[in-house]
Design an enzyme around this catalytic site. Structure first.
Site, PDB file in Angstrom:
ATOM      1  N   ASP A   1       0.721  -1.182   0.328  1.00 24.61           N
ATOM      2  CA  ASP A   1      -0.198  -0.008   0.059  1.00 24.61           C
ATOM      3  C   ASP A   1       0.944   1.229  -0.220  1.00 24.61           C
ATOM      4  OD1 ASP A   1      -1.930   1.644   0.175  1.00 24.61           O
ATOM      5  OD2 ASP A   1      -3.189   0.838   2.375  1.00 24.61           O
TER       6      ASP A   1
ATOM      7  N   ASP B   1      -2.966   2.520  -5.434  1.00 27.51           N
ATOM      8  CA  ASP B   1      -2.174   2.374  -4.414  1.00 27.51           C
ATOM      9  C   ASP B   1      -1.976   1.595  -3.941  1.00 27.51           C
ATOM     10  OD1 ASP B   1      -4.730   3.001  -2.931  1.00 27.51           O
ATOM     11  OD2 ASP B   1      -2.871   4.035  -2.149  1.00 27.51           O
ATOM     12  N   GLU B   2      -2.690   0.041  -3.851  1.00 29.24           N
ATOM     13  CA  GLU B   2      -3.058  -0.783  -3.762  1.00 29.24           C
ATOM     14  C   GLU B   2      -3.161  -1.992  -3.452  1.00 29.24           C
ATOM     15  OE1 GLU B   2      -6.309  -1.896   0.117  1.00 29.24           O
ATOM     16  OE2 GLU B   2      -6.197  -0.058  -0.556  1.00 29.24           O
TER      17      GLU B   2
END
Ligand SMILES: [Mg+2]
Length: 373
Positions: free
Chosen positions: A21, A121-122
């Site tokens: 993350d 983003d993860e």
């Protein structure tokens, strides 16, 4: 805990799963590109003062978060909570974030192709088998953290353990720039200490109903029987029971389908001997077949690649009527293609490769009996 524990499935503790993350992603990208934002309370959102009070926060940097501001809140909250001289709004630039996200995903794919993106983003990665070989999960996490920093200038956090939800809780645990590894024997203890709000999907409403029952931590959940939790919360209670006991069987669903599987090798000195060349082709065909079987794939196209001593390179391909992963069929096709290029052997062979493309998932019903022989 009592007999109703039997209602829960058995957990496989041999998988290695990483949740990665990026830290305050959009805000970090903007601070990287404009360092004067670094000591500001930065909020990525439309400025509500210019949009009739409208706007939702996509990301806030860590300074803004200290004022109690965070993603998914109305942007007007930031105006109310953060001193004017500290507060800066920046409009989100998704095109830019997507480009950075692509860089990050390319790094993840250096480790495995079993990557499940959750957002820009993860992502989850299944690194049980991985391209770097003998690395431990923490070494793989360290590798990604270092490479992401080197290539994008941004930090991320990761959690590594044996299933997905626990990996996510682990990556949240030590943000930013965190690394948290939870071994199977540590999981119950880790979960016992967690506040219920950290469990996946526990929103405000569920939190309140849980707290009313005196359930505030993972330990409280562990002490309630599975039957009790199901009785109170139905399906939701079942998943709380599973999670509090460290159980989650869901697989990491990969985003990219592999386009080809192949093996090749360069020779120094070059090969002039036909038998030697064929022996190598045979070996690569076996290896390719093995990978196809492992990944439950079959191929409809066999590709031969040859390079001679003068660095002339050709690829020749043959489409099959029926997809295969049988090493004998792969070899036969590669051999026929190779024998049709005698001039390469005369000049000496520097590189030889066999690959398969047009891959499809093998459905068990279609598996030819001879595939397994
Ligand atoms: Mg993030």
């Amino acid at each position: 805990m009592n007999n109703s524990e039997n209602l829960l499935p058995k957990q496989d503790i041999h998988r290695r799963i990483i949740h990665l993350d990026m830290d305050a992603f959009y805000a970090s990208v903007e601070m990287r590109d404009n360092p004067s934002l670094k000591n500001k309370a930065l909020v990525i959102a439309h400025d509500p003062r210019k949009h009739n009070g409208h706007g939702v926060i996509t990301t806030a940097n860590y300074i803004a978060r200290r004022y109690g501001v965070g993603s998914a809140m109305p942007a007007i909250k930031a105006v109310k909570k953060i001193p004017q001289d500290k507060l800066v709004f920046v409009e989100p630039n998704f095109q830019k974030y997507r480009a950075v996200s692509k860089q990050v995903h390319d790094i993840m794919h250096e480790i495995t192709d079993i990557v499940e993106p959750i957002s820009l983003d993860e992502a989850y990665l299944d690194v049980t088998k991985n391209k770097l070989g003998s690395y431990t999960a923490i070494e793989l996490g360290n590798y990604m953290q270092a490479e992401i920093y080197k290539r994008t200038g941004l930090t991320c956090s990761f959690g590594a353990t044996y299933n997905k939800f626990l990996a996510k809780m682990a990556s949240e645990y030590a943000k930013p720039f965190g690394k948290t590894v939870i071994l199977p024997e540590e999981a119950l203890d880790f979960l016992a200490k967690q506040d219920i709000k950290n469990f996946p999907g526990v929103g405000k409403k569920t939190q309140n109903s849980l707290r009313e029952l005196g359930i505030n931590t993972g330990k409280d959940l562990q002490e309630k029987s599975v039957e009790f939790l199901i009785g109170k919360f139905k399906k939701w209670g079942y998943s709380l029971a599973m999670h509090s006991r460290g159980i989650d069987l869901s697989p990491v669903k990969s985003d990219r389908v592999r386009k080809s599987i192949g093996k090749e090798r360069t020779f120094e000195p070059s090969i002039f001997n036909q038998q030697k060349a064929l022996t190598n082709l045979r070996k690569y065909s076996d290896e390719v077949s093995k990978i196809l079987i492992e990944k439950n794939l079959s191929a409809k196209c066999i590709v031969l690649k040859v390079r001679d001593s003068n660095f002339n390179t050709v690829t020749r391909r043959r489409m099959l009527k029926q997809a295969t992963r049988n090493e004998k069929i792969i070899f036969q096709e590669a051999r026929d293609l190779f024998l049709a290029l005698p001039e390469f052997l005369d000049r000496g062979i520097r590189l030889l490769g066999v690959s398969t493309t047009n891959l499809e998932q093998t459905h068990y019903a279609e598996v030819n009996l001879f595939d397994t022989l």
